[in-house]
Design an enzyme around this catalytic site. Structure first.
Site, PDB file in Angstrom:
ATOM      1  N   SER A   1     -13.030   2.556   2.435  1.00 40.09           N
ATOM      2  CA  SER A   1     -12.118   1.420   2.567  1.00 40.09           C
ATOM      3  C   SER A   1     -11.707   1.212   4.011  1.00 40.09           C
ATOM      4  CB  SER A   1     -10.857   1.638   1.728  1.00 40.09           C
ATOM      5  OG  SER A   1      -9.968   0.557   1.922  1.00 40.09           O
TER       6      SER A   1
ATOM      7  N   LYS B   1     -11.756   4.757  -5.655  1.00 43.26           N
ATOM      8  CA  LYS B   1     -11.834   3.570  -4.789  1.00 43.26           C
ATOM      9  C   LYS B   1     -11.582   2.305  -5.604  1.00 43.26           C
ATOM     10  CE  LYS B   1     -12.701   0.949  -1.175  1.00 43.26           C
ATOM     11  NZ  LYS B   1     -13.146  -0.348  -1.575  1.00 43.26           N
TER      12      LYS B   1
ATOM     13  N   HIS C   1      -7.951   2.075  -6.084  1.00 40.24           N
ATOM     14  CA  HIS C   1      -7.428   1.647  -4.774  1.00 40.24           C
ATOM     15  C   HIS C   1      -7.500   0.118  -4.664  1.00 40.24           C
ATOM     16  CE1 HIS C   1      -8.348   0.112  -0.751  1.00 40.24           C
ATOM     17  NE2 HIS C   1      -7.553   1.051  -0.248  1.00 40.24           N
ATOM     18  N   ASN C   2      -8.649  -0.442  -5.014  1.00 40.67           N
ATOM     19  CA  ASN C   2      -8.808  -1.889  -4.910  1.00 40.67           C
ATOM     20  C   ASN C   2      -7.911  -2.622  -5.908  1.00 40.67           C
ATOM     21  OD1 ASN C   2     -10.801  -1.238  -3.048  1.00 40.67           O
ATOM     22  ND2 ASN C   2     -12.149  -2.879  -3.727  1.00 40.67           N
TER      23      ASN C   2
ATOM     24  N   GLU D   1      -4.711  -2.716  -4.377  1.00 38.15           N
ATOM     25  CA  GLU D   1      -4.822  -3.723  -3.304  1.00 38.15           C
ATOM     26  C   GLU D   1      -4.584  -5.133  -3.879  1.00 38.15           C
ATOM     27  OE1 GLU D   1      -8.492  -3.369  -0.858  1.00 38.15           O
ATOM     28  OE2 GLU D   1      -8.933  -5.440  -1.429  1.00 38.15           O
TER      29      GLU D   1
END
Ligand code: 6PG
Length: 475
Positions: free
Chosen positions: A128, A182, A185-186, A189
């Site tokens: 990222s 990940k 994480h997104n 986000e």
């Protein structure tokens, strides 16, 4: 054979990561399907370090010292499988293939198993930080076999962002765990961006601020507990003036948000795991609604109902929005960490939430001052049932709660959509509720389908004979 790492796929992310490795003193073998990209990279940046130009996959693999380490930076999807196959055919047992794209974690689980069967180490690594992070220090979330991290880890750690001397990279866990993390994480986000968007919308439509005024608020917020990359770039985007019209750029951009899929995957996975990631889900759906252009055009002029008064105390309401944003953000992260815990249990990954908070402090898109608090919360109690229950966050919400409610009320009275603010508040109220209406749901299920229920005063499952004499029987 002298290169310590090979990078295949030299679009912007791949090129920048290759340059990052070279700048850290590694010899980097370069490969791209069309040699043009490789030569363009060498021409523009060849002087930054030691690169090995290769044309064929065989040449590329031969340029690498053993165990060979190849980082694949191609668009996630079918292309990845093709590249992996080609590499695997040319590589030898013990070599390491790293997929640095935004792959779906279930694909990574499948690929890791297939490569392991051939004696190859497959590392699905979430990376990222966008183009800039790839070049100057991303956050890296490598999964895959622990042994592969022994030779790979130090290299990845050296090119990753560093916060207080700690690299934003650590071995996450087996097979697909790096890409899973990940993905979440997104998702976070997405939630974070939606919450910022709702705050922006309130400034515009409830307080009548222009883009510049809102930029100033975000610049100010970035000096406090909301300090984060996303808040920082929000101010930059809002400050940008369109050269063509002289208007704020944000006012000439079409209000239809796109998405490439990681947010949607997060929600799909959360549904399967049974984890309410309401903030992330609202963010994904809000993007979908914004993109429903035909429906939106047809819906202009629908009744608003009687709208309330706009807030008059601008400073007070500004602070209320800040509190609502902060509290909702705590909820979004708490939900994301719940999903990580559930994924870890489902796949036996033994993930450490504190480690994730640590590596997300720098390099990545959701980097924020507040991740230090999350790190501390998990250090103090690794088995925290919810981030919301950590003393620091509990108190932060206690401080914010009245403002949070007020913002949702005012937005509702003014007809301003705040799906993530409102659903995060409802989630919080649901979490802390003494009694939920789920008791009624259970009664209904038992009525129409004899699905049974538990009692608050006895062990076991029960069923009421609804179509009989309505007496209760043990199930
Ligand atoms: C990152 C970003 C990165 C990318 C997303 C954006 O961590 O660096 O998350 O992975 O910008 O693909 O996703 P959408 O196109 O779905 O908004």
């Amino acid at each position: 054979a002298r290169a310590q790492i090979g990078v295949t796929g030299l679009a912007v992310m791949g090129s920048n990561i290759a340059r990052n490795f070279a700048r850290h003193g590694y010899t980097v073998a370069l490969h791209n399907r069309s040699i043009g990209k490789t030569d363009a990279l060498l021409e523009a940046h060849g002087g930054e370090g030691d690169f090995v130009r290769t044309e064929t996959v065989e040449e590329f693999v031969a340029a690498l010292e053993k165990p060979r380490r190849v980082l694949i930076m191609v668009k996630a999807g079918d292309a990845t499988d093709a590249v992996i196959e080609e590499l695997a055919d040319a590589m030898e047992p013990g070599d390491i293939i790293i997929d640095g794209g935004n792959a779906l974690y279930t694909d990574t689980i499948r690929r890791e198993a297939a490569m392991a069967a051939r004696g190859l180490n497959f590392v699905g690594a979430g990376i990222s930080g966008g183009e800039e992070g790839a070049l100057n220090g991303p956050a890296i979330m490598p999964g895959g076999p622990k042994e592969s991290y022994e030779s790979l880890g130090p290299m990845l750690e050296s090119i990753a962002a560093q916060v207080d001397g700690t690299p934003c990279c650590t071995h996450i866990g087996p097979d697909g765990s790096g890409h899973f993390v990940k993905m979440v994480h997104n998702g976070i986000e997405y939630a974070d961006m939606q919450l910022i968007g709702e705050a922006y919308n309130l400034f515009r439509d409830a307080l009548g601020f222009d883009a510049k005024q809102i930029a100033d608020v975000f610049t100010q917020w970035n000096t406090g507990e909301l300090e984060s990359y996303l808040v920082e770039i929000t101010a930059e985007v809002l400050n940008q003036v369109d050269a063509k019209t002289g208007k704020p750029l944000v006012d000439v951009i079409v209000d239809a948000a796109e998405q490439k899929g990681t947010g949607r995957w997060t929600v799909k996975s959360a549904l399967d795991l049974g984890i309410p990631v309401t903030g992330i889900a609202e963010a994904v759906f809000a993007r979908a609604l914004s993109g429903s252009r035909t429906q939106r055009a047809a819906a202009k002029g629908l009744a608003s109902g009687v709208l309330g008064e706009k807030p008059t105390d601008v400073a007070e309401f500004t602070e209320a929005i800040r509190q609502a944003l902060y509290a909702s953000k705590i909820v979004a992260y708490a939900q994301g960490f719940d999903q990580i815990a559930a994924g870890s249990a489902e796949y036996n990954w033994d993930l450490h939430p504190g480690d994730l908070a640590t590596i997300w402090r720098g390099g990545c898109i959701i980097r924020a001052r507040f991740l230090n608090r999350i790190k501390e919360a998990y250090e103090a109690d690794p088995a925290l049932p919810s981030l919301i229950l950590a003393p620091y966050f509990r108190e932060a919400i206690e401080k914010a709660i009245d403002s949070w409610r007020r913002v949702v009320v005012v937005a509702t009275q003014l007809g301003i959509p705040v799906p993530a603010f409102a659903s995060s508040l409802s989630y919080y109220d649901g979490l802390r509720a003494e009694r939920l209406p789920a008791a009624l749901t259970q009664g209904q299920r038992d009525f129409f389908g004899a699905h049974t229920y538990e009692r608050i005063d006895a062990e076991g499952k029960y069923h009421t004979l609804w179509s009989g004499d309505r007496s209760e029987v043990p199930a």
